[in-house]
Motif scaffolding. Structure first.
Motif: not given
Lengths: 175, 175
Positions: A146-149, A152, A155-156, A160-162, B168-169, B171
Motif C-alpha cells: 500500500f503506497a502513500d500517494s 506511487v 514503486y511504479d 509495481f502496478v496500481e 494506493k494498492g 501489485f
C-alpha cells in the motif's frame, strides 16, 4: 547491471529459511552515487536495536510506535531487511523494510524507509530489489503493498502496478 | 442487533491465541434469511480438508492452486475462518476467509469466499464481521484487503474505504 548482478549473486547464496537467516549481505558500491565511499550492507537479522530503528523512522517523520508492538511485528514478519552504512568499526542503520506473508501465495511489504541523507541515491531501489528477490526465492508470486500517494511513482518504477484489473486497496475503519 | 450480539458474545469467549484456536463458534440463525433452517457455524480450525476447500473455491470459479502450497498458506496465516452448514450429522463448508498479519500493526484479508447457494443471505457479512472482530481482539488496528472491482461495494458496506488519503494498492509484476 554489474551492481545488481553482484547484489543478487550474494543474495541467492543466502536464500531459504528467511525466519532464521541473520546474514549480513554486502552490497557492492558499484553503481551507487555518492556518498558511496563507505560500504553499504543489507541484513536479514530481525533482532534489531529498536531504538536505532525508531531513530531512523523519526528521521522521516513517522509517528512513534510502542516498542513492544514493534518487536512483535518484526518477529512475526516473514522478512525483515535493514540497510547499513559501515564506517570503520561502527555501522549506522540507513534503511529498513519488511514483509508479511503466508509463505506460499501472498507477501505484503510494509514500513519501507530510507534515511533522508541517503535518499535519491538508489538505496531505496536496492533495498526493494533485494526484498523482492528474497520473496521470489520462496516461490511467492503475489507481492503487494500500500503506497502513500507521494511514493506511487517510486514503486511504479520498481515494477509495481496500481489497481491492476481494477483491484482496489481498502482499509477498514471502525464505525 | 440480536444476531450480532449473540455472535460476538460467543466469539469473545474464544478470543486470543488464534494460531492454536480450533473452536467451532455457533452463529444464531436469528436475522438470517432462508435457507436458515440448518444451523450455521464458524470455525477457526486451520487443519481443513483441502479438497473440501477446493470444492468451495471451484464453486465460485477460482483457479485451482497446488494443495501443498494451500496447506502452507493456511498454516502461515494469522487467522483462518471457515463457515459451515450443519445438516444433522454432516456438515458442509459454505464459506472461508483468512488473514496474514504481523500480529501487531497490520492484518490483510485474503480468499474471502461464500458458496453461491448462500450468497445474498448475509453470510459473507457474518464471516467478515467475525474475522474483523478476531483481528481487533488481538489489538491490531490496521485491517486491509485487496478487493476485486465487483466486490468493492460489498466491502464498502462493511466499513472498508478504498484508497484512503490517496494510499494506493499496488501489485508487483515481473519484468
Amino acid at each position: 547491471m554489474v551492481f545488481w548482478k553482484s547484489l543478487f549473486n550474494v543474495a541467492e547464496s543466502n536464500s531459504a529459511a528467511p525466519q532464521a537467516n541473520s546474514a549480513m549481505v554486502s552490497i557492492q558500491t558499484v553503481g551507487f552515487d555518492p556518498p558511496g565511499k563507505n560500504p553499504i550492507v543489507l541484513s536479514l537479522n530481525r533482532d534489531l536495536d529498536l531504538y536505532e530503528l525508531e531513530e531512523l523512522c523519526d528521521a522521516v517523520g513517522w509517528a512513534r510506535r510502542p516498542l513492544r508492538k514493534l518487536r512483535k511485528a518484526l518477529q512475526n514478519s516473514f522478512l525483515v531487511v535493514s540497510m547499513w552504512e559501515i564506517r570503520g568499526k561502527t555501522r549506522r542503520m540507513i534503511g529498513f523494510a519488511r514483509a508479511t506473508s503466508d509463505g506460499a501465495f501472498n507477501a505484503t511489504i510494509w514500513d519501507v524507509v530510507v534515511h533522508p541523507d541517503f535518499q535519491g541515491k538508489k538505496m531505496g531501489k536496492a533495498l526493494m530489489k533485494y526484498l523482492i528477490k528474497k520473496i521470489r526465492s520462496e516461490d511467492i508470486s503475489n507481492i503487494t503493498l500500500f503506497a502513500d500517494s507521494h511514493v506511487v511513482g517510486f514503486y511504479d518504477g520498481m515494477g509495481f502496478v496500481e489497481d491492476p484489473e481494477g483491484i482496489k486497496g481498502m482499509f477498514w475503519y471502525p464505525d
